[in-house]
Design a protein around this motif. Sequence first.
Motif, mmCIF file in Angstrom:
data_model
loop_
_atom_site.group_PDB
_atom_site.id
_atom_site.type_symbol
_atom_site.label_atom_id
_atom_site.label_comp_id
_atom_site.label_asym_id
_atom_site.label_seq_id
_atom_site.Cartn_x
_atom_site.Cartn_y
_atom_site.Cartn_z
ATOM 1 N N VAL A 1 0.853 -1.190 0.000
ATOM 2 C CA VAL A 1 0.000 0.000 0.000
ATOM 3 C C VAL A 1 0.885 1.235 0.000
ATOM 4 O O VAL A 1 1.749 1.378 0.854
ATOM 5 N N GLN A 2 0.623 2.133 -0.954
ATOM 6 C CA GLN A 2 1.420 3.359 -1.062
ATOM 7 C C GLN A 2 0.540 4.567 -1.293
ATOM 8 O O GLN A 2 -0.472 4.481 -1.985
ATOM 9 N N LEU A 3 0.957 5.679 -0.704
ATOM 10 C CA LEU A 3 0.323 6.965 -0.947
ATOM 11 C C LEU A 3 1.385 7.888 -1.527
ATOM 12 O O LEU A 3 2.478 8.013 -0.961
ATOM 13 N N GLN A 4 1.060 8.536 -2.630
ATOM 14 C CA GLN A 4 2.022 9.409 -3.311
ATOM 15 C C GLN A 4 1.432 10.805 -3.409
ATOM 16 O O GLN A 4 0.478 11.023 -4.156
ATOM 17 N N ALA A 5 1.999 11.733 -2.653
ATOM 18 C CA ALA A 5 1.522 13.112 -2.656
ATOM 19 C C ALA A 5 2.326 13.948 -3.643
ATOM 20 O O ALA A 5 3.530 13.734 -3.826
ATOM 21 N N SER A 6 1.658 14.918 -4.242
ATOM 22 C CA SER A 6 2.332 15.829 -5.173
ATOM 23 C C SER A 6 1.580 17.146 -5.227
ATOM 24 O O SER A 6 0.473 17.265 -4.679
ATOM 25 N N GLY A 7 2.181 18.123 -5.895
ATOM 26 C CA GLY A 7 1.506 19.396 -6.106
ATOM 27 C C GLY A 7 2.027 20.547 -5.278
ATOM 28 O O GLY A 7 1.578 21.686 -5.455
ATOM 29 N N GLY A 8 2.941 20.276 -4.375
ATOM 30 C CA GLY A 8 3.492 21.357 -3.574
ATOM 31 C C GLY A 8 4.369 22.281 -4.389
ATOM 32 O O GLY A 8 4.692 21.998 -5.549
ATOM 33 N N GLY A 9 4.741 23.390 -3.791
ATOM 34 C CA GLY A 9 5.598 24.333 -4.486
ATOM 35 C C GLY A 9 5.649 25.652 -3.757
ATOM 36 O O GLY A 9 5.183 25.775 -2.619
ATOM 37 N N LEU B 1 -2.924 26.580 -4.603
ATOM 38 C CA LEU B 1 -2.267 25.350 -5.022
ATOM 39 C C LEU B 1 -3.258 24.215 -4.874
ATOM 40 O O LEU B 1 -4.157 24.278 -4.028
ATOM 41 N N ARG B 2 -3.069 23.168 -5.664
ATOM 42 C CA ARG B 2 -3.863 21.961 -5.484
ATOM 43 C C ARG B 2 -2.928 20.779 -5.273
ATOM 44 O O ARG B 2 -2.088 20.484 -6.136
ATOM 45 N N LEU B 3 -3.084 20.135 -4.152
ATOM 46 C CA LEU B 3 -2.311 18.936 -3.856
ATOM 47 C C LEU B 3 -3.099 17.702 -4.281
ATOM 48 O O LEU B 3 -4.330 17.688 -4.224
ATOM 49 N N SER B 4 -2.372 16.684 -4.687
ATOM 50 C CA SER B 4 -2.987 15.410 -5.055
ATOM 51 C C SER B 4 -2.310 14.294 -4.281
ATOM 52 O O SER B 4 -1.120 14.355 -3.988
ATOM 53 N N CYS B 5 -3.075 13.272 -3.997
ATOM 54 C CA CYS B 5 -2.525 12.084 -3.331
ATOM 55 C C CYS B 5 -3.138 10.856 -3.995
ATOM 56 O O CYS B 5 -4.358 10.658 -3.928
ATOM 57 N N ILE B 6 -2.289 10.085 -4.642
ATOM 58 C CA ILE B 6 -2.741 8.877 -5.320
ATOM 59 C C ILE B 6 -2.423 7.675 -4.448
ATOM 60 O O ILE B 6 -1.289 7.503 -3.995
ATOM 61 N N ALA B 7 -3.441 6.868 -4.210
ATOM 62 C CA ALA B 7 -3.278 5.670 -3.399
ATOM 63 C C ALA B 7 -3.188 4.446 -4.304
ATOM 64 O O ALA B 7 -3.932 4.334 -5.274
ATOM 65 N N SER B 8 -2.307 3.551 -3.985
ATOM 66 C CA SER B 8 -2.167 2.335 -4.790
ATOM 67 C C SER B 8 -2.005 1.129 -3.873
ATOM 68 O O SER B 8 -1.608 1.253 -2.716
ATOM 69 N N GLY B 9 -2.351 -0.005 -4.391
ATOM 70 C CA GLY B 9 -2.202 -1.238 -3.632
ATOM 71 C C GLY B 9 -3.516 -1.863 -3.236
ATOM 72 O O GLY B 9 -3.589 -3.055 -2.991
ATOM 73 N N ARG B 10 -4.537 -1.039 -3.139
ATOM 74 C CA ARG B 10 -5.874 -1.561 -2.861
ATOM 75 C C ARG B 10 -6.864 -0.443 -3.145
ATOM 76 O O ARG B 10 -6.485 0.685 -3.399
ATOM 77 N N SER B 11 -8.121 -0.777 -3.073
ATOM 78 C CA SER B 11 -9.142 0.233 -3.289
ATOM 79 C C SER B 11 -9.385 1.005 -1.989
ATOM 80 O O SER B 11 -9.612 0.419 -0.939
#
Length: 125
Positions: free
Chosen positions: A1-9, A17-27
């Motif tokens: 299970v991983q969470l990947q955050a992005s969008g900072g600056g 700003l808009r931050l995004s966090c994509i989760a992977s590994g399960r629903s």
Amino acid sequence: VQLQASGGGLVQGGGSLRLSCIASGRSFGRYVMAWFRQAPGKEREFVAASRWSIGNTFYAESVKSRFTISRDNAKNTVYLQMNSLKSEDTAIYYCAADPNLITSQIRDPLGYHYWGQGTLVTVSS
């Protein structure tokens, strides 16, 4: 299970700003997904959270009316739209997720099982 955050600056005060966090590994459709932040020398603090069902959102008082959390369960992604940014919003922002939180636990970082790596938001005054 991983969470990947992005969008900072780096953004000027009053900007967005808009931050995004994509989760992977399960629903993550039925998970609580949240954003926390940690400024230098300070403890990690709650920013916003979203239960899986539409309408169940929670905000820290300091960001209410400026920040909006949303999610796309089909994409396993949670967003944080940040408007009217202030210098005190400068921090590393972390996304977090957990399947088993009750409402009283949502604002406590200790309750979250999964964490992303963080994305830095710097607001210049």
